[in-house]
Design a protein around this motif. Structure first.
Motif, PDB file in Angstrom:
ATOM      1  N   ILE A  94       0.606 -11.283  -2.327  1.00 37.79           N
ATOM      2  CA  ILE A  94      -0.096 -10.041  -2.006  1.00 37.79           C
ATOM      3  C   ILE A  94       0.655  -8.833  -2.559  1.00 37.79           C
ATOM      4  CG2 ILE A  94      -1.121  -8.639  -0.174  1.00 37.79           C
ATOM      5  CD1 ILE A  94      -2.290 -11.487  -0.459  1.00 37.79           C
ATOM      6  N   SER A  95       1.954  -8.745  -2.242  1.00 33.70           N
ATOM      7  CA  SER A  95       2.728  -7.595  -2.714  1.00 33.70           C
ATOM      8  C   SER A  95       4.220  -7.896  -2.644  1.00 33.70           C
ATOM      9  CB  SER A  95       2.421  -6.351  -1.865  1.00 33.70           C
ATOM     10  OG  SER A  95       2.829  -6.563  -0.516  1.00 33.70           O
ATOM     11  N   GLY A  96       4.998  -7.077  -3.357  1.00 31.83           N
ATOM     12  CA  GLY A  96       6.452  -7.180  -3.325  1.00 31.83           C
ATOM     13  C   GLY A  96       7.012  -8.047  -4.426  1.00 31.83           C
ATOM     14  N   ASP A  97       7.960  -8.902  -4.074  1.00 32.91           N
ATOM     15  CA  ASP A  97       8.627  -9.768  -5.049  1.00 32.91           C
ATOM     16  C   ASP A  97       9.117 -11.006  -4.315  1.00 32.91           C
ATOM     17  OD1 ASP A  97       9.725 -10.206  -7.754  1.00 32.91           O
ATOM     18  OD2 ASP A  97      11.646 -10.137  -6.717  1.00 32.91           O
ATOM     19  N   SER A  98       8.862 -12.186  -4.879  1.00 30.89           N
ATOM     20  CA  SER A  98       9.181 -13.409  -4.153  1.00 30.89           C
ATOM     21  C   SER A  98       9.671 -14.491  -5.103  1.00 30.89           C
ATOM     22  CB  SER A  98       7.953 -13.905  -3.375  1.00 30.89           C
ATOM     23  OG  SER A  98       8.276 -15.012  -2.564  1.00 30.89           O
ATOM     24  N   GLY A  99      10.147 -15.585  -4.501  1.00 30.12           N
ATOM     25  CA  GLY A  99      10.628 -16.706  -5.292  1.00 30.12           C
ATOM     26  C   GLY A  99      10.827 -17.928  -4.421  1.00 30.12           C
ATOM     27  N   PHE A 100      11.020 -19.062  -5.092  1.00 30.91           N
ATOM     28  CA  PHE A 100      11.297 -20.335  -4.431  1.00 30.91           C
ATOM     29  C   PHE A 100      12.617 -20.841  -4.993  1.00 30.91           C
ATOM     30  CE2 PHE A 100      11.129 -24.792  -3.468  1.00 30.91           C
ATOM     31  CZ  PHE A 100      10.334 -24.916  -2.338  1.00 30.91           C
ATOM     32  N   TYR A 101      13.652 -20.886  -4.143  1.00 29.43           N
ATOM     33  CA  TYR A 101      14.976 -21.322  -4.567  1.00 29.43           C
ATOM     34  C   TYR A 101      15.098 -22.843  -4.456  1.00 29.43           C
ATOM     35  CZ  TYR A 101      16.655 -16.464  -4.044  1.00 29.43           C
ATOM     36  OH  TYR A 101      16.845 -15.107  -4.146  1.00 29.43           O
ATOM     37  N   ILE A 102      15.809 -23.430  -5.396  1.00 32.70           N
ATOM     38  CA  ILE A 102      16.137 -24.849  -5.307  1.00 32.70           C
ATOM     39  C   ILE A 102      17.652 -25.014  -5.397  1.00 32.70           C
ATOM     40  CG2 ILE A 102      13.928 -25.559  -6.289  1.00 32.70           C
ATOM     41  CD1 ILE A 102      15.432 -26.171  -8.923  1.00 32.70           C
ATOM     42  N   ARG A 103      18.147 -26.067  -4.741  1.00 34.94           N
ATOM     43  CA  ARG A 103      19.582 -26.405  -4.773  1.00 34.94           C
ATOM     44  C   ARG A 103      20.441 -25.183  -4.473  1.00 34.94           C
ATOM     45  NH1 ARG A 103      19.400 -29.808 -10.479  1.00 34.94           N
ATOM     46  NH2 ARG A 103      18.618 -31.782  -9.656  1.00 34.94           N
ATOM     47  N   THR A 104      20.014 -24.403  -3.497  1.00 32.68           N
ATOM     48  CA  THR A 104      20.687 -23.145  -3.203  1.00 32.68           C
ATOM     49  C   THR A 104      21.627 -23.286  -2.011  1.00 32.68           C
ATOM     50  OG1 THR A 104      20.335 -20.778  -2.864  1.00 32.68           O
ATOM     51  CG2 THR A 104      18.896 -22.264  -1.643  1.00 32.68           C
ATOM     52  N   ILE A 105      22.577 -22.364  -1.924  1.00 31.89           N
ATOM     53  CA  ILE A 105      23.449 -22.252  -0.761  1.00 31.89           C
ATOM     54  C   ILE A 105      23.380 -20.818  -0.255  1.00 31.89           C
ATOM     55  CG2 ILE A 105      25.023 -24.104  -1.436  1.00 31.89           C
ATOM     56  CD1 ILE A 105      26.986 -21.908  -2.383  1.00 31.89           C
ATOM     57  N   PHE A 106      23.632 -20.649   1.030  1.00 27.32           N
ATOM     58  CA  PHE A 106      23.535 -19.325   1.654  1.00 27.32           C
ATOM     59  C   PHE A 106      24.926 -18.712   1.802  1.00 27.32           C
ATOM     60  CE2 PHE A 106      23.558 -16.818   5.670  1.00 27.32           C
ATOM     61  CZ  PHE A 106      22.780 -15.763   5.216  1.00 27.32           C
ATOM     62  N   LYS A 107      25.004 -17.420   1.486  1.00 21.44           N
ATOM     63  CA  LYS A 107      26.218 -16.654   1.723  1.00 21.44           C
ATOM     64  C   LYS A 107      25.831 -15.365   2.440  1.00 21.44           C
ATOM     65  CE  LYS A 107      29.021 -18.502  -2.062  1.00 21.44           C
ATOM     66  NZ  LYS A 107      29.933 -18.190  -3.190  1.00 21.44           N
ATOM     67  N   GLU A 108      26.571 -15.046   3.505  1.00 16.97           N
ATOM     68  CA  GLU A 108      26.275 -13.853   4.304  1.00 16.97           C
ATOM     69  C   GLU A 108      26.339 -12.590   3.448  1.00 16.97           C
ATOM     70  OE1 GLU A 108      25.292 -13.723   7.309  1.00 16.97           O
ATOM     71  OE2 GLU A 108      25.848 -15.642   8.225  1.00 16.97           O
TER      72      GLU A 108
ATOM     73  N   ASP B 212      22.831 -12.103   3.131  1.00 20.40           N
ATOM     74  CA  ASP B 212      21.444 -12.413   2.734  1.00 20.40           C
ATOM     75  C   ASP B 212      21.372 -12.997   1.322  1.00 20.40           C
ATOM     76  OD1 ASP B 212      22.175 -10.164   1.288  1.00 20.40           O
ATOM     77  OD2 ASP B 212      20.218  -9.194   1.462  1.00 20.40           O
ATOM     78  N   GLU B 213      22.409 -13.723   0.910  1.00 19.25           N
ATOM     79  CA  GLU B 213      22.470 -14.184  -0.480  1.00 19.25           C
ATOM     80  C   GLU B 213      22.121 -15.668  -0.607  1.00 19.25           C
ATOM     81  OE1 GLU B 213      26.286 -13.277  -2.106  1.00 19.25           O
ATOM     82  OE2 GLU B 213      26.098 -11.111  -1.776  1.00 19.25           O
ATOM     83  N   ALA B 214      21.167 -15.956  -1.481  1.00 18.59           N
ATOM     84  CA  ALA B 214      20.828 -17.334  -1.843  1.00 18.59           C
ATOM     85  C   ALA B 214      21.314 -17.557  -3.266  1.00 18.59           C
ATOM     86  CB  ALA B 214      19.332 -17.560  -1.744  1.00 18.59           C
ATOM     87  N   HIS B 215      22.325 -18.402  -3.416  1.00 22.17           N
ATOM     88  CA  HIS B 215      22.951 -18.609  -4.717  1.00 22.17           C
ATOM     89  C   HIS B 215      22.367 -19.823  -5.427  1.00 22.17           C
ATOM     90  CE1 HIS B 215      26.625 -15.882  -4.534  1.00 22.17           C
ATOM     91  NE2 HIS B 215      26.002 -15.691  -3.380  1.00 22.17           N
ATOM     92  N   ASN B 216      22.183 -19.694  -6.704  1.00 26.29           N
ATOM     93  CA  ASN B 216      21.740 -20.733  -7.635  1.00 26.29           C
ATOM     94  C   ASN B 216      20.360 -20.399  -8.179  1.00 26.29           C
ATOM     95  OD1 ASN B 216      22.617 -22.956  -9.156  1.00 26.29           O
ATOM     96  ND2 ASN B 216      21.397 -24.360  -7.952  1.00 26.29           N
ATOM     97  N   LEU B 217      19.490 -21.386  -8.348  1.00 31.92           N
ATOM     98  CA  LEU B 217      18.268 -21.194  -9.126  1.00 31.92           C
ATOM     99  C   LEU B 217      17.091 -20.731  -8.278  1.00 31.92           C
ATOM    100  CD1 LEU B 217      18.370 -24.293 -11.505  1.00 31.92           C
ATOM    101  CD2 LEU B 217      19.307 -22.002 -11.847  1.00 31.92           C
ATOM    102  N   GLN B 218      16.460 -19.672  -8.751  1.00 30.01           N
ATOM    103  CA  GLN B 218      15.244 -19.162  -8.140  1.00 30.01           C
ATOM    104  C   GLN B 218      14.104 -19.264  -9.151  1.00 30.01           C
ATOM    105  OE1 GLN B 218      13.032 -14.988  -7.004  1.00 30.01           O
ATOM    106  NE2 GLN B 218      15.205 -14.953  -7.507  1.00 30.01           N
TER     107      GLN B 218
END
Length: 205
Positions: free
Chosen positions: A88-102, A104-110
């Motif tokens: 609908i609006s904004g910006d989005s993605g689907f992460y794979i093989r990701t790890i979370f870092k405080e 709000d960070e999703a590291h690796n492939l989006q």
């Protein structure tokens, strides 16, 4: 009883056909990763809000300071994942093989989710090298269905990663050398008025 060469070849073809059909049926056994009613199996981090509406995960955010991410509880290595999305609006993605870092960070492939011009179906290495397959707005227009549900399929086996949008290949990495196991995550970008929907998320491992 004697069989003609044609009959023998015909029988061989039939048997091979059965075998091939059996193998094809075994190639992908799809398992749902959402129940369509709750966020079970997933957890939210960051800002914005994730809800379940009409069987879909719905993410909404209003110019938030932090990303809004919905992480899978499980991790995955080699797989094919598919899902439907409506943007609908904004910006989005689907992460794979990701790890979370405080915080709000999703590291690796989006893999980018959005309209043409956003990089739809292309791969971005978050907190790394950036675009590994650069956006192509004209190509994106050819595969995107505006104001409708679109289907994305991501196949990741070792370093070979293929992305398809509505059945058309939009990106392929043949020898990716980065992280090979991690979570899935759905994204709402910070600093945007965001509304995006995901449903029918399924995996074949």
């Amino acid at each position: 009883m004697k069989c003609s060469a044609g009959l023998v070849m015909g029988l061989v073809a039939v048997l091979l056909g059965w075998q091939t059909a059996g193998l094809a049926g075994e190639e992908k056994k799809w398992k749902p990763l959402m129940d369509g009613k709750t966020l079970a199996g997933w957890h939210a981090v960051g800002h914005g809000k994730w809800t379940v509406e009409d069987g879909a995960f719905v993410g909404r955010a209003n110019n938030e300071k932090l990303y809004g991410l919905l992480f899978s509880d499980q991790t995955f290595q080699d797989f094919t994942v598919r899902f439907k999305f409506k943007f609908i609006s904004g910006d989005s993605g689907f992460y794979i093989r990701t790890i979370f870092k405080e915080p709000d960070e999703a590291h690796n492939l989006q893999v980018q989710v959005g309209p043409p011009g956003s990089g739809l179906g292309r791969i971005y290495e978050s907190y790394g090298r950036g675009w590994l397959a650069k956006p192509d707005p004209e190509a994106e227009k050819k595969v995107y269905k505006p104001n409708d549900w679109n289907e994305m399929e991501i196949s990741a086996h070792g370093g070979h990663i293929v992305v398809k949008v509505n059945g058309q290949t939009t990106c392929e990495l043949k020898d990716y050398q980065g992280r090979t196991v991690g979570h899935f995550a759905l994204q709402m970008h910070s600093g945007t008025v965001n509304e995006v929907m995901f449903k029918d998320i399924e995996i074949a491992e």
